[in-house]
Scaffold this active site. Sequence first.
Site, PDB file in Angstrom:
ATOM      1  N   LYS A  77     113.775  39.389 162.410  1.00  0.00           N
ATOM      2  CA  LYS A  77     112.558  39.994 162.965  1.00  0.00           C
ATOM      3  C   LYS A  77     111.703  40.490 161.799  1.00  0.00           C
ATOM      4  O   LYS A  77     112.231  41.018 160.812  1.00  0.00           O
ATOM      5  CB  LYS A  77     112.966  41.154 163.881  1.00  0.00           C
ATOM      6  N   SER A 152     110.348  44.414 171.881  1.00  0.00           N
ATOM      7  CA  SER A 152     109.454  43.894 170.856  1.00  0.00           C
ATOM      8  C   SER A 152     110.053  42.738 170.050  1.00  0.00           C
ATOM      9  O   SER A 152     109.327  42.075 169.332  1.00  0.00           O
ATOM     10  CB  SER A 152     109.077  45.018 169.900  1.00  0.00           C
ATOM     11  N   SER A 176     114.348  47.169 172.603  1.00  0.00           N
ATOM     12  CA  SER A 176     113.710  45.987 172.016  1.00  0.00           C
ATOM     13  C   SER A 176     114.652  44.860 171.592  1.00  0.00           C
ATOM     14  O   SER A 176     114.183  43.789 171.212  1.00  0.00           O
ATOM     15  CB  SER A 176     112.844  46.395 170.823  1.00  0.00           C
TER      16      SER A 176
END
Lengths: 508, 500
Positions: A77, A152, A176
């Site tokens: 990420k 996210s 997330s």
Amino acid sequence: MSTSFTSMTVSELQAALADGATSADVTRTYLDRIEAEDGVLGAYLHVDPEAALERAAAVDASGKAGTGLAGIPVALKDVVVTEGIPTTSGSRILEGWKPPYDATVAARLAAAGTVLLGKTNMDEFAMGSSTENSAYGVTRNPWNPERIPGGSSGGSSAAVAGGLAPWAIGTDTGGSIRQPAALTGLVGHKPTYGSVSRYGLIAFSSSLDQAGPMARTVLDAALLHEAIGGHDPLDSTSIDVPVPVLAECARRGAEGDLSGLKVGVVRELGGQGHTDGYEQGVLDRFTEAVALLESMGAEVREVSCPAFDLALPAYYLIAPSEASSNLSRFDGVRYGLRVGDDGNHDLDEVMALTREQGFGAEVKRRIILGTYALSSGYYEAYYGQAQKVRTLISRDFSAAYADVDVLVSPTTPTVAFPLGSRVDDPVAMYAADLCTLPASLAGVPAISVPCGLSDGLPVGFQVMAPALADERCYQVAAALEAAQDAARGSRFLDQLPRRDAEPVGGAA
Amino acid sequence: MSTDTLVDYDQVLTRYEPVIGLETHVELGTASKMFCGCSTTFGAEPNTQTCPVCLGLPGSLPVANAMAIESTIRIGLALGCRIATWSRFARKNYFYPDIPKGFQTTQYDEPLCTAGHLDVEVDGETYRVEIERVHLEEDTGKNLHVGGATGRIHGADHSLIDYNRAGIPLVEIVTRPIPGAGAKAPEVAKAYVTELREILLALGVSEVRMEQGNLRCDVNTSLAPIGSLEWGTRTETKNVNSLRSVERAVRFEMRRQAALLDEGTRILQETRHFHEDTGTTSPGRSKEEATDYRYFPEPDLVPVAPDEEWVAKLAAMLPELPAARRSRLSDEWGITPTEMAWLVNAGAVELVSDTVAAGASPSDARKWWLGELARRANDAGTDLSDLAVTPAQVAELIGLISAGTINDQLARQALDGVLAGEGGPAAVVEARGLAVMGDSDELVAAVDAAIEANPDVAEKVRGGKVQAIGALVGAVMKTTRGKADAATVKRMLEERLTAS
């Protein structure tokens, strides 16, 4: 051979590498797939094929490919800082920034011999539940490209579900990792707070942020977690305990014997009187999964955690408060975007213009919210009160764990919702994290594992355990996964419409 | 710079009672910074002592320096503070380029040390200064505003920032308001900082060099009409960076505030800057509203919970504190408190003590450090301790005098050599040939030559005008360039001129 690399589990990839396949072959297959599919999915923000292939070749040359994680590709990420590799946290304000150092998570994966495929898309500064808040475009759900992939960590979930990475690192502040994993049919685990280093994760909410694995199977998630976990002297909040043995617990859990395990179903998370906002399909899959656990010998009872009802408002005071401070460093002075430095604006104006143009709407909303909550005269009523609620939530967990070994709930109230459907309604967007917030606020570990489909879209099952008992999450999740795979006769992700021959979404 | 009208100092005190307060920042002398491993060495090239943590790069995290926490607790103990059993760091949020994170990591409502005191003496009277708190925080970077007339950011063409200082451990020591000092308020303020500095030196926690910014003071001053039950509005004067300036700043603020109060003007609660050159203060950047720093507990650091046993051990291991030491040394050296005060003011207590330890008598050691050496330091514009001579060398010099190898005048020449880096006193005496001439042939020749060259004077002496011998001694001393011992020369002259 080469197409199947992208649908293999990591355990299978390890076997293939040990059996003579090269890391370069595996890496190239993934890079080709990214090249073909990512134009539609939008999972990655940065891919450097040359660097990845060079790295894979080096691992091959070392002769270590196939031992441990050596030679296995991975995606990170974009909140994870990587030396010399652009890192934006999904924000315009960090466009072009190349960090001079590696996050501990990145360094540990590199040391283990993994091959970095690229950096994945995310809601700006990890603020969001749909990955629609990225400054660099939306990411689509491989199960249905008109749906959101969760957030996210939506770039990571789309990449792993879509076959663009065998597994990925996500971060979880209020859900997330678990929520995008649930919405894309993956396994995602939020470790005990402090058990995985935060050094080099661009901070959103320091007291909540945790990095964790997102993978296609429970065993894979356990392997990735073991690689990144453990004490880090660079993170003061890191807990100094040995790296937990997780893969072994996942294997044992897959044997399907849960006799003696006490499972608490949390009433406040989709139970009697608390079904507002929950889709029936989600509740049905959840109920079926609980029955499956019971059939494996688990002792199931309902547990009430009244303070969980207050988790959402408490979270939306604590997280924005910390974020308002954490994001103060983005002022255009030292790195990233700088706007208005033209001789006509003074320092304060340059800072204001930079932040005005560098931050997106959701980030600004949370900075304003957090600034307000910390302001003198309001601190006690908002931040102080939210911290008290947090204590109450922790007490509810402690009380529950006195009676049961794990707590379970749906991971999300709904399946993946359509792109754009909640962007103008922040409160509806925030509700996507309803089930994941309590474990975040209490710092306890929680995993999401697929438990079936509703309307053709994945449903997630959440298992929460006491702090530092992450292995219980893996054990229960592995049992559920194995029982479902056995009943289905295939892996969960095998139900994902195959798209090897054509781009996602047909003629895009 | 300042167009303030001022009231004569003596006049101020006929109408007003001052209350002062001090906030002192001390840079600790730890090898590494507060939250990272970067070096703290002073004077390095800008931005060479930085890393992701002290630059506040995204993703970086702080790790508290255990030595800095220990030093802070030791300072608290030396000031008689209560040491917290539970203490936390907090974030102070504000935007400025020299704070890389957009907040300063400091302590707010849970400091390490509280409720201490420090007794200071002014003109034989003791004043108790109550210490409110001692807490630990990180220093900011340093700004250099280029191209403006004032060196301030306003009007500057561009600004440079050096982050070498960012993250250096900083201890803040805050007094409670100090009433009751009256006319002595400026001196009490100075005496407090002086004594605090002595304590910090004794603890060895900081180099406490004010000129390098190791010790920085903010001075609060307020005036209230004599007899008033309420204190007046205070101003906070920043940038007070020498002991002398502490006194001057208070004095100036008292005179300035009195003038305003006399004409019925309200005192603004404001930050003011002190100017070393003029001894005046001027208002800081005007703020329409008070800054809200939005303090909250630092989530990236764990609370500090000093173990009671460990604190007790630190207390037991504290060095002898300056006040106790001064009292003991005064006894040992047989001097009065006033004489000790001179040594303190000159910064010579430790130097004298070390010189005595190296073998000199207390009176000789005091004589040299307060006399010749103080003059040299004054001429060079440095502190005594910065002179290039060690207490051991001073003791050696004194030893050479006592042994008769050199006299005071030769000793001063030997000192020249030592300060010039030519070696220790004995070596300089040897190399420069400074030893007093004994009853040598050379001296005999010089004496004879002086008598020969000054027959008139010699005749006067022979004729009984004994005091005229001084001119002959002077002549000998001149030809021997001071190396002769005047008493010996006089004796030799007398032998020659009275025997014949």
